[in-house]
Design a protein around this motif. Structure first.
Motif, PDB file in Angstrom:
ATOM      1  N   ALA A 246       0.826  -1.205   0.000  1.00 14.93           N
ATOM      2  CA  ALA A 246       0.000   0.000   0.000  1.00 14.93           C
ATOM      3  C   ALA A 246       0.858   1.252   0.000  1.00 14.93           C
ATOM      4  N   ASP A 247       0.326   2.336  -0.606  1.00 16.60           N
ATOM      5  CA  ASP A 247       1.012   3.615  -0.562  1.00 16.60           C
ATOM      6  C   ASP A 247       0.586   4.379   0.689  1.00 16.60           C
ATOM      7  N   ASP A 248       1.071   5.601   0.847  1.00 13.98           N
ATOM      8  CA  ASP A 248       0.785   6.376   2.058  1.00 13.98           C
ATOM      9  C   ASP A 248      -0.699   6.681   2.224  1.00 13.98           C
ATOM     10  N   GLY A 249      -1.441   6.697   1.109  1.00 15.71           N
ATOM     11  CA  GLY A 249      -2.867   6.982   1.183  1.00 15.71           C
ATOM     12  C   GLY A 249      -3.732   5.753   1.358  1.00 15.71           C
ATOM     13  N   GLY A 250      -3.098   4.564   1.444  1.00 18.38           N
ATOM     14  CA  GLY A 250      -3.851   3.344   1.654  1.00 18.38           C
ATOM     15  C   GLY A 250      -4.307   2.645   0.394  1.00 18.38           C
ATOM     16  N   ASN A 251      -3.947   3.176  -0.781  1.00 18.79           N
ATOM     17  CA  ASN A 251      -4.321   2.531  -2.032  1.00 18.79           C
ATOM     18  C   ASN A 251      -3.254   1.512  -2.432  1.00 18.79           C
ATOM     19  N   VAL A 252      -3.636   0.539  -3.238  1.00 20.46           N
ATOM     20  CA  VAL A 252      -2.735  -0.545  -3.620  1.00 20.46           C
ATOM     21  C   VAL A 252      -2.792  -0.743  -5.136  1.00 20.46           C
ATOM     22  N   ARG A 253      -1.945  -1.652  -5.628  1.00 20.21           N
ATOM     23  CA  ARG A 253      -1.954  -2.000  -7.050  1.00 20.21           C
ATOM     24  C   ARG A 253      -1.967  -3.513  -7.181  1.00 20.21           C
ATOM     25  N   MET A 254      -2.666  -3.992  -8.185  1.00 21.37           N
ATOM     26  CA  MET A 254      -2.695  -5.421  -8.458  1.00 21.37           C
ATOM     27  C   MET A 254      -1.975  -5.709  -9.765  1.00 21.37           C
ATOM     28  N   LEU A 255      -1.000  -6.602  -9.713  1.00 18.27           N
ATOM     29  CA  LEU A 255      -0.274  -7.023 -10.904  1.00 18.27           C
ATOM     30  C   LEU A 255      -0.905  -8.289 -11.455  1.00 18.27           C
ATOM     31  N   LEU A 256      -1.307  -8.232 -12.721  1.00 18.36           N
ATOM     32  CA  LEU A 256      -1.767  -9.427 -13.421  1.00 18.36           C
ATOM     33  C   LEU A 256      -0.639  -9.891 -14.341  1.00 18.36           C
ATOM     34  N   ARG A 257      -0.290 -11.163 -14.274  1.00 15.06           N
ATOM     35  CA  ARG A 257       0.746 -11.733 -15.132  1.00 15.06           C
ATOM     36  C   ARG A 257       0.163 -12.907 -15.898  1.00 15.06           C
ATOM     37  N   ASP A 258       0.386 -12.892 -17.205  1.00 13.51           N
ATOM     38  CA  ASP A 258      -0.064 -13.992 -18.063  1.00 13.51           C
ATOM     39  C   ASP A 258       1.041 -14.265 -19.072  1.00 13.51           C
ATOM     40  N   GLY A 259       1.875 -15.278 -18.774  1.00 15.94           N
ATOM     41  CA  GLY A 259       3.045 -15.527 -19.607  1.00 15.94           C
ATOM     42  C   GLY A 259       4.019 -14.374 -19.507  1.00 15.94           C
ATOM     43  N   SER A 260       4.348 -13.769 -20.639  1.00 17.23           N
ATOM     44  CA  SER A 260       5.295 -12.644 -20.657  1.00 17.23           C
ATOM     45  C   SER A 260       4.604 -11.298 -20.513  1.00 17.23           C
ATOM     46  N   SER A 261       3.276 -11.274 -20.431  1.00 17.40           N
ATOM     47  CA  SER A 261       2.529 -10.020 -20.334  1.00 17.40           C
ATOM     48  C   SER A 261       2.262  -9.660 -18.874  1.00 17.40           C
ATOM     49  N   VAL A 262       2.374  -8.372 -18.565  1.00 16.95           N
ATOM     50  CA  VAL A 262       2.120  -7.867 -17.217  1.00 16.95           C
ATOM     51  C   VAL A 262       1.219  -6.640 -17.315  1.00 16.95           C
ATOM     52  N   GLN A 263       0.240  -6.558 -16.401  1.00 16.26           N
ATOM     53  CA  GLN A 263      -0.639  -5.397 -16.350  1.00 16.26           C
ATOM     54  C   GLN A 263      -0.750  -4.924 -14.909  1.00 16.26           C
ATOM     55  N   GLU A 264      -0.519  -3.635 -14.699  1.00 15.01           N
ATOM     56  CA  GLU A 264      -0.625  -3.056 -13.362  1.00 15.01           C
ATOM     57  C   GLU A 264      -1.944  -2.312 -13.249  1.00 15.01           C
ATOM     58  N   ASN A 265      -2.746  -2.681 -12.256  1.00  9.58           N
ATOM     59  CA  ASN A 265      -4.077  -2.113 -12.086  1.00  9.58           C
ATOM     60  C   ASN A 265      -4.162  -1.385 -10.747  1.00  9.58           C
ATOM     61  N   ARG A 266      -4.594  -0.139 -10.768  1.00  6.47           N
ATOM     62  CA  ARG A 266      -4.683   0.663  -9.551  1.00  6.47           C
ATOM     63  C   ARG A 266      -5.966   0.335  -8.804  1.00  6.47           C
ATOM     64  N   ILE A 267      -5.865   0.156  -7.483  1.00 12.26           N
ATOM     65  CA  ILE A 267      -7.024  -0.156  -6.647  1.00 12.26           C
ATOM     66  C   ILE A 267      -7.182   0.957  -5.616  1.00 12.26           C
ATOM     67  N   VAL A 268      -8.280   1.672  -5.701  1.00 18.07           N
ATOM     68  CA  VAL A 268      -8.585   2.747  -4.755  1.00 18.07           C
ATOM     69  C   VAL A 268      -9.413   2.157  -3.621  1.00 18.07           C
ATOM     70  N   THR A 269      -8.936   2.308  -2.383  1.00 18.41           N
ATOM     71  CA  THR A 269      -9.606   1.719  -1.230  1.00 18.41           C
ATOM     72  C   THR A 269     -10.184   2.796  -0.317  1.00 18.41           C
ATOM     73  N   THR A 270     -10.892   2.368   0.708  1.00 15.58           N
ATOM     74  CA  THR A 270     -11.435   3.305   1.695  1.00 15.58           C
ATOM     75  C   THR A 270     -10.450   3.561   2.834  1.00 15.58           C
ATOM     76  N   ALA A 271      -9.254   2.950   2.762  1.00 12.89           N
ATOM     77  CA  ALA A 271      -8.244   3.175   3.804  1.00 12.89           C
ATOM     78  C   ALA A 271      -7.750   4.615   3.754  1.00 12.89           C
TER      79      ALA A 271
END
Length: 245
Positions: free
Chosen positions: A197-222
Motif C-alpha cells: 500500500a502507498d501512504d494513502g492506503g491505495n494498492v496496485r494489483m499485478l496481473l501476469r499472463d506468460g510474458s505479459s504484465v498489467q498493473e491495475n490501480r485499486i482505490v480503497t477506503t483506507a
C-alpha cells in the motif's frame, strides 16, 4: 443464553432472535482444519451491556473422505458450517486455517468474508474490529471497474480476478492500466498479486499472463498505509483462495 434485546431464550449462544427479529452476533470467527471447524461468536463492539464480547463457541466435525466421495463429504461439511453461520446472521465472517474448507464455506454462504492468519484468530479479529472504522462500499463489482484502459490480460480469467478484488467491501474503484508485453515470464496461466500500500492506503494489483504484465490501480477506503496493508492482505488471501496466486 437470552436475546440481548428482548431477553427471549435462544437455542444456541448468539442466535438471531426470531421473537424481536434482532441479531445478537455481529461477527463469527472460523478456525478451520480439514476435519474440524470451530466457530466463535462475537457481540457488537458497541454492546456496552456486556463485559465479555465472546458469546460462545460451536465446533463442527467431519470424517474426511478420499476419492470420488470427497467432494460430497466436503460440501456437506461446509453446509453444516454454513447453517451455523446463517442462524447467527452476522455482519461479517472471519476465517483462518485450511483453505479448501474455507473456500467451500464461502461458496455456501453470502456474508462478507475476510481471511485472518494468526496464532490467535479471535484475538486478532477483536483487535482488527476495534481499529477498523473503514467505510464499506456497496457498489456492485462491475460498476467499480473503470479508467481509460478497457483491455485486460488473461481474457475472461483476468476479468474474474479483477472482479474478485472489486468485490471487496473496502475497494472503491479498480482502474486497469496499460499492458506490458515485453517481459520474460515463464509461468503458464494467469497470476495476480496485490502490492504494498502507498501512504494513502491505495494498492496496485499485478496481473501476469506468460510474458505479459498489467498493473491495475485499486482505490480503497483506507486512509493510511497501515489500513491499506490490512486490505492488501485480505485481497491477496481472497485471490489465493480463488487460485489466482
Amino acid at each position: 443464553m437470552e436475546c440481548r434485546h428482548c431477553a427471549s431464550p435462544l437455542e444456541k449462544p448468539g442466535d438471531f432472535c426470531l421473537v424481536c427479529r434482532e441479531e445478537n452476533t455481529e461477527a463469527v470467527v472460523l478456525e478451520a482444519t480439514r476435519d474440524r471447524v470451530t466457530l466463535t461468536m462475537l457481540a457488537a463492539e458497541d454492546d456496552h451491556d456486556r463485559t465479555e464480547p465472546v458469546l460462545g463457541e460451536t465446533t463442527i466435525t467431519t470424517t474426511p473422505e478420499d476419492g470420488e466421495n470427497e467432494p460430497i463429504e466436503l460440501r456437506n461439511f461446509a453446509g453444516l458450517v454454513g447453517d451455523e453461520i446463517r442462524r447467527k446472521r452476522p455482519e461479517e465472517v472471519y476465517a483462518g486455517g485450511e483453505r479448501t474448507v474455507i473456500r467451500a464455506v464461502r461458496e455456501d454462504v453470502h456474508h462478507k468474508f475476510y481471511r485472518v492468519d494468526a496464532d490467535d484468530p479471535v484475538g486478532e479479529v477483536r483487535k482488527r474490529r476495534g481499529t477498523r472504522a473503514l467505510d464499506v462500499v456497496e457498489t456492485p463489482p462491475m460498476e467499480k471497474i473503470g479508467g481509460s484502459h478497457s483491455t485486460l490480460i488473461g481474457g475472461r480469467t483476468g476479468m474474474q480476478a479483477i472482479q474478485t478484488v472489486a468485490g471487496h467491501p473496502h475497494v472503491k474503484k479498480v482502474i486497469p492500466g496499460p499492458i506490458d508485453a515485453g517481459g520474460n515470464g515463464s509461468q503458464s496461466g494467469l497470476r495476480a498479486k496485490v502490492t504494498r500500500a502507498d501512504d494513502g492506503g491505495n494498492v496496485r494489483m499485478l496481473l501476469r499472463d506468460g510474458s505479459s504484465v498489467q498493473e491495475n490501480r485499486i482505490v480503497t477506503t483506507a486512509r493510511d498505509r497501515e489500513m491499506g496493508e490490512r486490505i492488501r492482505a485480505d485481497l491477496n488471501d481472497v485471490l489465493a483462495e480463488d487460485e489466482f496466486r
